[in-house]
Design a protein around this motif. Structure first.
Motif, PDB file in Angstrom:
ATOM      1  N   ALA A 127       1.129  -0.704  -0.077  1.00  0.00           N
ATOM      2  CA  ALA A 127      -0.248   0.186  -0.239  1.00  0.00           C
ATOM      3  C   ALA A 127       0.875   1.164  -0.215  1.00  0.00           C
ATOM      4  CB  ALA A 127      -1.408  -0.111   1.391  1.00  0.00           C
ATOM      5  N   GLU A 128       1.816   1.191   0.530  1.00  0.00           N
ATOM      6  CA  GLU A 128       2.840   2.433   0.794  1.00  0.00           C
ATOM      7  C   GLU A 128       3.132   3.043  -0.486  1.00  0.00           C
ATOM      8  OE1 GLU A 128       6.597   3.678   3.432  1.00  0.00           O
ATOM      9  OE2 GLU A 128       6.725   1.346   2.387  1.00  0.00           O
ATOM     10  N   ARG A 130       1.679   1.751  -3.423  1.00  0.00           N
ATOM     11  CA  ARG A 130       0.648   2.118  -4.242  1.00  0.00           C
ATOM     12  C   ARG A 130       0.240   3.562  -4.076  1.00  0.00           C
ATOM     13  NH1 ARG A 130      -2.786  -1.085  -2.910  1.00  0.00           N
ATOM     14  NH2 ARG A 130      -4.223  -0.501  -5.139  1.00  0.00           N
ATOM     15  N   VAL A 131       0.685   3.950  -3.341  1.00  0.00           N
ATOM     16  CA  VAL A 131      -0.145   5.792  -2.692  1.00  0.00           C
ATOM     17  C   VAL A 131       0.164   6.639  -3.951  1.00  0.00           C
ATOM     18  CG1 VAL A 131      -0.247   7.730  -1.184  1.00  0.00           C
ATOM     19  CG2 VAL A 131      -0.449   5.641  -0.726  1.00  0.00           C
ATOM     20  N   ASN A 271       2.381  10.621  -3.314  1.00  0.00           N
ATOM     21  CA  ASN A 271       2.980   9.934  -2.086  1.00  0.00           C
ATOM     22  C   ASN A 271       3.578  10.459  -0.680  1.00  0.00           C
ATOM     23  OD1 ASN A 271       4.248   7.476  -0.178  1.00  0.00           O
ATOM     24  ND2 ASN A 271       4.040   6.711  -2.151  1.00  0.00           N
TER      25      ASN A 271
END
Length: 336
Positions: A127-128, A130-131, A271
């Motif tokens: 998830a980190e 894909r932000v 991000n």
């Protein structure tokens, strides 16, 4: 080969067995089991059909042939590859195969990178990365169907397949972007399902070694460090951060380098963890080159590149992206 045998092979390919959570409801478990068996049967039947038209030299391991046939059949149909010669490298996420190209590529050899089933669904802290990224479909275009987006958000079986494809699409799109910008990356030729066909980096039939396995003279080390920094700057100019850059993801051949492995690429504009990820990349690069006699300051190098491209250094990170096992992350939490 039957469906049970094919599933046994997939279990051998995957490090993590059973990527789907087990429901307490027997009906849900039976439904998932039925869907899995249906996918296995489709793949098995497809592999048997394709094997009559596409045969390759490489003697695949047990049941590996079905996986290769399903992954590469359409690429062979479009003349991107004509034969699979041998496996070059096996990894946790993907395997690399040396292939003879078809008429669509003017080269002695090409490489086919084939992702293992479900491999990218289990990336740590995905998830980190894909932000700020828009999920892509199999054609590399942004997903627009709400059903697909909702499936990814809910992490359904179908959503995980869509997300898996998005990771691969990001790698291919990034390689296209960086190659056009003049970066030292393998030339990408085509993408299909869970496979990417690209330039083979090697000497004859031998693949280029990872930079981590090479000992450099001082002058060459300094030159290659500058070259890596140049490539990192090109990536920033294209709004990209590698996300996992180190001497393990850089190939060395005839005094030159090629950066590889981009599925986890990060977009710095959207991000909030971008600076920290970028600094981590540069720290790993400097760690290697320091062992080769190059004096380099990872923080200063990263900060100079970062600010020169108009980015601000922001140390703040959302708590959910902090790793409790990482001392640096624990220290950051203690400062809150």
């Amino acid at each position: 080969m039957n469906g049970k045998q094919l599933q046994e092979y997939f279990d051998q390919l995957d490090d993590a067995h059973g990527d789907e959570s087990v429901s307490s409801g027997k009906r849900t478990v039976r439904k998932r089991e039925s869907s899995r068996k249906e996918r296995e049967a489709r793949l098995f039947i497809r592999a048997q059909e394709v094997s009559r038209e596409f045969r390759f030299t490489y003697k695949a391991a047990r049941f590996e042939e079905a996986w290769l046939l399903d992954s590469l059949a359409q690429l062979a149909d479009h003349q991107w590859i004509a034969d699979v010669l041998r496996k070059v490298k096996g990894g946790k996420e993907a395997s690399l195969y040396l292939c003879k190209p078809g008429g669509a590529v003017k080269s002695d050899y090409v490489a086919a990178k084939i992702y293992r089933p479900r491999a990218l669904r289990n990336l740590k802290r995905d998830a980190e990365y894909r932000v700020g990224r828009v999920d892509l479909d199999a054609d590399g275009t942004a997903l627009w169907k709400e059903a697909d987006k909702n499936a990814i958000a809910k992490r359904t079986s179908y959503g995980e397949e869509v997300r898996h494809q998005s990771w691969i699409a990001y790698e291919f799109a990034t390689m296209e972007l960086l190659s056009a910008a003049g970066a030292d990356v393998p030339i990408p030729y085509a993408m299909e399902k869970n496979a990417i066909v690209m330039e083979f980096i090697g000497d004859g039939l031998q693949p280029a070694p990872m930079l981590n396995a090479v000992n450099l003279g001082h002058a060459e080390a300094r030159r290659l460090f500058d070259r890596v920094v140049h490539n990192v700057d090109i990536m920033l100019s294209q709004d990209r951060i590698h996300g996992d850059l180190s001497a393990y993801n850089i190939l060395y051949l005839n005094g030159g380098i090629k950066l590889i492995d981009f599925p986890q690429v990060v977009l710095p504009q959207g991000n909030p963890s971008a600076w920290r990820i970028f600094l981590r990349d540069m720290t790993r690069v400097c760690d290697y080159f320091s062992t080769q006699g190059v004096h380099c300051d990872a923080y200063k190098t990263a900060a100079d590149l970062w600010t020169a491209r108009g980015h601000r250094i922001v140390e703040k990170v959302h708590p959910r992206f902090l790793d409790p096992e990482n001392p640096a992350d624990r220290k950051m939490w203690d400062k809150r």
